[in-house]
Design an enzyme around this catalytic site. Sequence first.
Site, PDB file in Angstrom:
ATOM      1  CE1 TYR A 145      -3.970  -2.273   5.378  1.00 27.49           C
ATOM      2  CE2 TYR A 145      -3.174  -0.095   4.747  1.00 27.49           C
ATOM      3  CZ  TYR A 145      -3.702  -1.323   4.401  1.00 27.49           C
ATOM      4  OH  TYR A 145      -3.969  -1.607   3.087  1.00 27.49           O
ATOM      5  CB  SER A 174      -0.905   0.028   1.233  1.00 24.35           C
ATOM      6  OG  SER A 174      -1.563   1.285   1.353  1.00 24.35           O
TER       7      SER A 174
END
Length: 262
Positions: free
Chosen positions: A153, A140
Site C-alpha cells: 500500500y 498517503s
Amino acid sequence: MTVHPAVLITGASTGIGAVYADRFAGRGHDLVLVARDLARMEALAERLRRETGVAVDIIKADLTDAADLATIETRLREDARIGVLVNNAGAGAAGGFLEQTPDDLTKLINLNVVALTRLANAVAPRFAREGQGAIVNLASVVGLAPEIGMSVYGATKAFVLFLTQGLNLELGPKGVYVQAVLPAATRTEIWERSGRDVNTIQGVMEVDALVDAALVGFDRRETVTIPPLQDLGQWIAFDQARQAMVPNFLQSEPAERYRKAA
C-alpha cells in the site's frame, strides 16, 4: 458570472470522495461522481442537487474493471466541461506482505496505481491544450514512511507522490495544476475493508477536517499537501535535501566507498 469547471471525483460514494463532492458542490461546481455503490451516490447526488443547485452526473464503475475504466477515460477525454479530476479511489489490503495473495496485490495496484495513472493520462492532454485544469491525486504519508508498515500500500502511495511531482514539472508550465494530498489515518471505510479496527489506531483525522485542509492546499496551489504535518519546515527541509542530491546522482563513476573492498 463566473463559470466553474465540473469536477469528476472517483471513489465518490463515501468518505473522502463524498466530502470532496460536498465541498466542490458548495463552491458551485457541477459534479461527475464515480464509484461502485450506486445507491449511496444517488442519495448523495439528490442531497447536493437539492442543497446547492448544481448538476450531478453519476457513473457506476469499478475502476479495476477494464471496460468500466475505459468508460471514465472516455468521459475525461471528451467532456470539455470537466476541469478538475479528483483521483480519490483507492484501497488497502489486509495483513502483511507474507499473508497477501498475488490477486490481492494485483487488485490493489490496479486501483491505486494503474487506474489513477490512466485517468490522469486521459485528461492531461486536453488540460494541456486548454492551458488550464487541475488533477488532485490522493496519496498517503505511508508513502514516505515504510516504518509505518503496509509495504505494498505504501509503495502505491509513494508512486502517486512521485507521479504528482513529475506531472507538476511537466504540466505546470502548460497551465495545469497537479496536487498530491497525503493524509495520515483518516476515519473512512478503508480500514474496515482491509480488516482493521479504526478505533485502535492512534491519531485518526476526521474526513471533513482532512478534505477542508486539502482544499486550503488546493487554493494555495501546493504541489504536496500534508494535512497532519504541523511543522512545514520539516517537509521543506526534506524536499530540499532530496533536490540537493540530484546533481550528485549524475556521475559517470561509482562513489569512492564502492571502489574499495570492505
